[in-house]
Each structure stands twice: as C-alpha cells, then as structure tokens.
Design an enzyme around this catalytic site. Structure first.
Site, mmCIF file in Angstrom:
data_model
loop_
_atom_site.group_PDB
_atom_site.id
_atom_site.type_symbol
_atom_site.label_atom_id
_atom_site.label_comp_id
_atom_site.label_asym_id
_atom_site.label_seq_id
_atom_site.Cartn_x
_atom_site.Cartn_y
_atom_site.Cartn_z
ATOM 1 N N ALA A 43 0.826 -1.213 0.000
ATOM 2 C CA ALA A 43 0.000 0.000 0.000
ATOM 3 C C ALA A 43 0.859 1.262 0.000
ATOM 4 O O ALA A 43 1.745 1.419 0.839
ATOM 5 C CB ALA A 43 -0.924 0.015 1.210
ATOM 6 N N GLY A 48 6.279 1.250 5.850
ATOM 7 C CA GLY A 48 7.219 0.325 5.215
ATOM 8 C C GLY A 48 7.324 0.544 3.717
ATOM 9 O O GLY A 48 8.419 0.542 3.144
ATOM 10 N N CYS A 49 6.193 0.746 3.073
ATOM 11 C CA CYS A 49 6.183 0.937 1.628
ATOM 12 C C CYS A 49 6.836 2.259 1.242
ATOM 13 O O CYS A 49 7.501 2.348 0.206
ATOM 14 C CB CYS A 49 4.762 0.839 1.087
ATOM 15 S SG CYS A 49 4.035 -0.809 1.324
ATOM 16 N N THR A 50 6.666 3.273 2.078
ATOM 17 C CA THR A 50 7.317 4.553 1.826
ATOM 18 C C THR A 50 8.829 4.404 1.948
ATOM 19 O O THR A 50 9.575 4.894 1.093
ATOM 20 C CB THR A 50 6.790 5.625 2.796
ATOM 21 O OG1 THR A 50 5.387 5.792 2.566
ATOM 22 C CG2 THR A 50 7.505 6.953 2.603
ATOM 23 N N ALA A 53 10.086 2.500 -1.156
ATOM 24 C CA ALA A 53 10.025 3.336 -2.355
ATOM 25 C C ALA A 53 11.109 4.409 -2.339
ATOM 26 O O ALA A 53 11.757 4.666 -3.360
ATOM 27 C CB ALA A 53 8.643 3.974 -2.478
#
Length: 157
Positions: A43, A48-50, A53
């Site tokens: 998401a 974590g995804c930030t 990325a």
C-alpha cells in the site's frame, strides 16, 4: 502459497500492462532490451512501503547507470499512486494492479502470515527481469527496510 506458484530464475516474466499514476499504460514489453527491477508492495503511503520506495528512489541513478529500470506495483488506484509519487518525489513508474491479477501471476499475492494469522494479501516481493524478459532473481517476503541495499549488493551495483 505453494512453491509451484512462485517464479524462479529462468522463468519467463509474466506479461503485464497496467496504468501508472497518471493513467498511462505501462507494459513489461516496454522494457525489452534493458534489465528491470519489478517490486510489489502492499500500500502506498504506509511506513514500510514509503521506506522501500524512497530507498529505490535514492538508488535510482546507480541502478540506471548499471542498466536497471525500476517499476513498483501495488493494488492502489492511480490517484493514490500519484499522491504518493508527488509526496515522496518518486521518479520511477508506480503501477496500479487493482484486481491483483498481475500480482497473482507473479506469485506476489496469496496466503501470508500477518502477526501470526494466515491472511490473503500482497506478498512484498522483488524481481529482476533480464533484457530478454526472463526472471533473473525472484525474492519473496522481503523486508521493506534494507532490502534495496541488499539487492544492490546482489546485483554488484
């Protein structure tokens, strides 16, 4: 998720054609002749995804110089991807797989453990596709933090 549903080095990378953050269609075929890092994340705009990325963003020049393009794929809608891209200054394509069909084809969606419970969801995964469209590396259940550095070491860049 059973092992036979997972991709392995030498397998043909499953084709995809998905909208990016601006609604423009991006396909695996667009990258023939170059190596491509395809990563799947649960998401946009989550911690974590930030982190993952931004690690790819910060390594993009080195990866590009070594001949690797990067594409991130999540189940988020293009509008959410655009906000994420703009908020974090991401300069590589973020693709929307709302129905999760591409994730399933790559073995990046299915059963996983989340806080001890078995759930259906996105399996954080990263793949390296060679210039001929074959899987060079298939990494499942990667950690968001430190993953990009380990990938760069594995790739020698």
């Amino acid at each position: 998720m059973s092992e036979q549903q997972r991709l392995a080095p030498g397998d043909a990378a499953p084709e995809f054609s998905l909208p990016d953050a601006d609604g423009k269609t991006v396909a695996l075929a667009d990258y023939r002749g170059r190596s491509l890092v395809v990563y799947f994340y649960p998401a946009a705009s989550t911690p974590g995804c930030t982190k993952e990325a931004c690690d790819f963003r910060d390594s993009l020049a080195v990866l590009d110089d070594a001949g690797f393009d990067v594409v991130g794929i999540s189940p988020d809608k293009p509008e959410k991807l655009a906000k994420f891209r703009d908020a974090e200054g991401l300069t590589f394509p973020l693709l929307s797989d709302v129905d999760k069909s591409v994730m399933a084809a790559w073995g990046a969606f299915g059963e996983k453990k989340n806080y001890g419970k078995v759930v259906q969801g996105v399996i954080r995964s990263t793949f390296v596709v060679d210039p001929d469209g074959k899987i060079d590396k298939a990494l499942y259940n990667v950690k968001a933090t430190g993953h990009v550095d380990r990938l760069r070491k594995d790739l020698g860049v």
